[in-house]
Design an enzyme around this catalytic site. Sequence first.
Site, PDB file in Angstrom:
ATOM      1  N   HIS A  30      -9.358   1.079   4.946  1.00  0.00           N
ATOM      2  CA  HIS A  30      -8.091   1.263   5.655  1.00  0.00           C
ATOM      3  C   HIS A  30      -8.316   2.212   6.834  1.00  0.00           C
ATOM      4  O   HIS A  30      -9.108   3.142   6.752  1.00  0.00           O
ATOM      5  CB  HIS A  30      -7.046   1.831   4.697  1.00  0.00           C
ATOM      6  CG  HIS A  30      -5.682   1.858   5.282  1.00  0.00           C
ATOM      7  ND1 HIS A  30      -5.266   2.847   6.141  1.00  0.00           N
ATOM      8  CD2 HIS A  30      -4.646   0.988   5.176  1.00  0.00           C
ATOM      9  CE1 HIS A  30      -4.027   2.589   6.531  1.00  0.00           C
ATOM     10  NE2 HIS A  30      -3.629   1.463   5.958  1.00  0.00           N
TER      11      HIS A  30
ATOM     12  N   ASN B  83       0.870  -1.179   0.000  1.00  0.00           N
ATOM     13  CA  ASN B  83       0.000   0.000   0.000  1.00  0.00           C
ATOM     14  C   ASN B  83       0.907   1.229   0.000  1.00  0.00           C
ATOM     15  O   ASN B  83       1.490   1.568   1.024  1.00  0.00           O
ATOM     16  CB  ASN B  83      -0.883  -0.040   1.252  1.00  0.00           C
ATOM     17  CG  ASN B  83      -1.689   1.227   1.442  1.00  0.00           C
ATOM     18  OD1 ASN B  83      -1.787   2.062   0.535  1.00  0.00           O
ATOM     19  ND2 ASN B  83      -2.283   1.380   2.622  1.00  0.00           N
TER      20      ASN B  83
ATOM     21  N   SER C 139       3.567  -2.001  10.492  1.00  0.00           N
ATOM     22  CA  SER C 139       5.015  -2.036  10.731  1.00  0.00           C
ATOM     23  C   SER C 139       5.644  -3.374  10.344  1.00  0.00           C
ATOM     24  O   SER C 139       6.572  -3.845  11.016  1.00  0.00           O
ATOM     25  CB  SER C 139       5.334  -1.662  12.177  1.00  0.00           C
ATOM     26  OG  SER C 139       4.901  -0.340  12.447  1.00  0.00           O
TER      27      SER C 139
ATOM     28  N   GLY D 283       2.556   2.297  10.817  1.00  0.00           N
ATOM     29  CA  GLY D 283       3.499   3.401  10.655  1.00  0.00           C
ATOM     30  C   GLY D 283       4.207   3.806  11.934  1.00  0.00           C
ATOM     31  O   GLY D 283       4.847   4.858  11.994  1.00  0.00           O
TER      32      GLY D 283
ATOM     33  N   GLU E 147      -6.732   4.665   7.872  1.00  0.00           N
ATOM     34  CA  GLU E 147      -6.565   6.095   7.553  1.00  0.00           C
ATOM     35  C   GLU E 147      -7.829   6.650   6.901  1.00  0.00           C
ATOM     36  O   GLU E 147      -8.185   7.805   7.094  1.00  0.00           O
ATOM     37  CB  GLU E 147      -5.325   6.290   6.668  1.00  0.00           C
ATOM     38  CG  GLU E 147      -4.055   6.119   7.488  1.00  0.00           C
ATOM     39  CD  GLU E 147      -2.878   5.525   6.726  1.00  0.00           C
ATOM     40  OE1 GLU E 147      -2.865   5.576   5.483  1.00  0.00           O
ATOM     41  OE2 GLU E 147      -1.964   5.000   7.400  1.00  0.00           O
TER      42      GLU E 147
ATOM     43  N   LYS F 274       0.098   4.232  -0.262  1.00  0.00           N
ATOM     44  CA  LYS F 274      -0.553   5.419   0.309  1.00  0.00           C
ATOM     45  C   LYS F 274      -0.342   6.610  -0.634  1.00  0.00           C
ATOM     46  O   LYS F 274      -0.262   6.423  -1.845  1.00  0.00           O
ATOM     47  CB  LYS F 274      -0.037   5.673   1.726  1.00  0.00           C
ATOM     48  CG  LYS F 274      -0.155   4.405   2.588  1.00  0.00           C
ATOM     49  CD  LYS F 274       0.057   4.621   4.046  1.00  0.00           C
ATOM     50  CE  LYS F 274      -0.084   3.281   4.764  1.00  0.00           C
ATOM     51  NZ  LYS F 274       0.018   3.415   6.215  1.00  0.00           N
TER      52      LYS F 274
ATOM     53  N   GLU G 186      -5.120  -5.033  10.821  1.00  0.00           N
ATOM     54  CA  GLU G 186      -4.129  -3.984  11.028  1.00  0.00           C
ATOM     55  C   GLU G 186      -4.460  -3.215  12.301  1.00  0.00           C
ATOM     56  O   GLU G 186      -5.272  -2.280  12.273  1.00  0.00           O
ATOM     57  CB  GLU G 186      -4.144  -3.002   9.850  1.00  0.00           C
ATOM     58  CG  GLU G 186      -3.857  -3.640   8.515  1.00  0.00           C
ATOM     59  CD  GLU G 186      -3.309  -2.614   7.526  1.00  0.00           C
ATOM     60  OE1 GLU G 186      -2.190  -2.828   7.051  1.00  0.00           O
ATOM     61  OE2 GLU G 186      -3.981  -1.605   7.262  1.00  0.00           O
TER      62      GLU G 186
HETATM   63  P1  PGA Z   1       2.926   0.337   7.670  1.00  0.00           P
HETATM   64  O1  PGA Z   1       1.433   0.530   7.094  1.00  0.00           O
HETATM   65  O2  PGA Z   1       3.454  -0.938   7.077  1.00  0.00           O
HETATM   66  O3  PGA Z   1       3.662   1.560   7.193  1.00  0.00           O
HETATM   67  O4  PGA Z   1       2.798   0.261   9.148  1.00  0.00           O
HETATM   68  C1  PGA Z   1       0.596  -0.578   6.927  1.00  0.00           C
HETATM   69  C2  PGA Z   1      -0.697  -0.140   6.304  1.00  0.00           C
HETATM   70  O5  PGA Z   1      -1.144   0.980   6.595  1.00  0.00           O
HETATM   71  O6  PGA Z   1      -1.312  -0.880   5.527  1.00  0.00           O
END
Ligand code: PGA
Length: 254
Positions: free
Chosen positions: A94, A9, A213, A172, A96, A11, A166
């Site tokens: 997601h 992803n 992460s 992140g 976010e 983003k 997640e």
């Molecule tokens: P990350 O994000 O690997 O940067 O923690 C995972 C995600 O948001 O799908």
Amino acid sequence: MRKPFVAGNWKMNKTIAEARSLVSEMTPILGGITEVEKVLCPPFMAIFPVGALLQGTDIGLGAQNMYWEAKGAFTGEVAPGMVAEFCMYIIVGHSERRTYFSETDETVNKKTAAALSAKLIPIVCVGETLGEYESGRTAEVVSRQIRVGLKDLDPEFAAQCVVAYEPVWAIGTGRASTSENANAVIRDFIRKPLSEMYGEQTGQSVRVLYGGSVTAANAAEFFGQPEIDGALVGGASLKVDEFVAIVQAAAKRA
Ligand code: PGA
């Protein structure tokens, strides 16, 4: 047998030129790892050029969001059928999107159903926030996200969904969940409700990923767990060596 699955992803990162260069470096190596279903999810503007570079490879293309209506006066939105012209996969719900763009379990449900109708494979994201985790509400939150987000799907197609667990506190942050914790949440609060809703076979055949992460250093540990079929990777999917190593770790699971 559930085929290992790793999606990147991106983003809101990468211009078209940057996307082209990242994909050109990745495809020669990733293409050889046939044991794993691999998906890249660039931002909308880069979908077409990335798709062109993926032609003739076994690497799939996904979008990060879409609207559920087929067409009409919805300024700024993209319809399922438009995504399906270029992509096979779509990330839905997601954290976010839930946090910054007010998505709810109900809108996740509409998007998931619309994705399946458009013959897209939805990668549906669920996971509790830090506050929910610390107050011991993971079970309640994740099973509700599954029960509402994936309700009333055509039972014939429900098994095509991919679910990503997640935990929001792990995204992140560099603070991944333990693999044992993720495995238990997936078994008890994702596969179990799915089995109750769509039957044991569907509950067992849906691919469930861990996300939050994931790096080259910890991927193998997650893939060593029986319920974890792969990963949804954010930050590490923007680095060729990291992402390739994660896919290679998933191949060992096959
Ligand atoms: P990350 O994000 O690997 O940067 O923690 C995972 C995600 O948001 O799908």
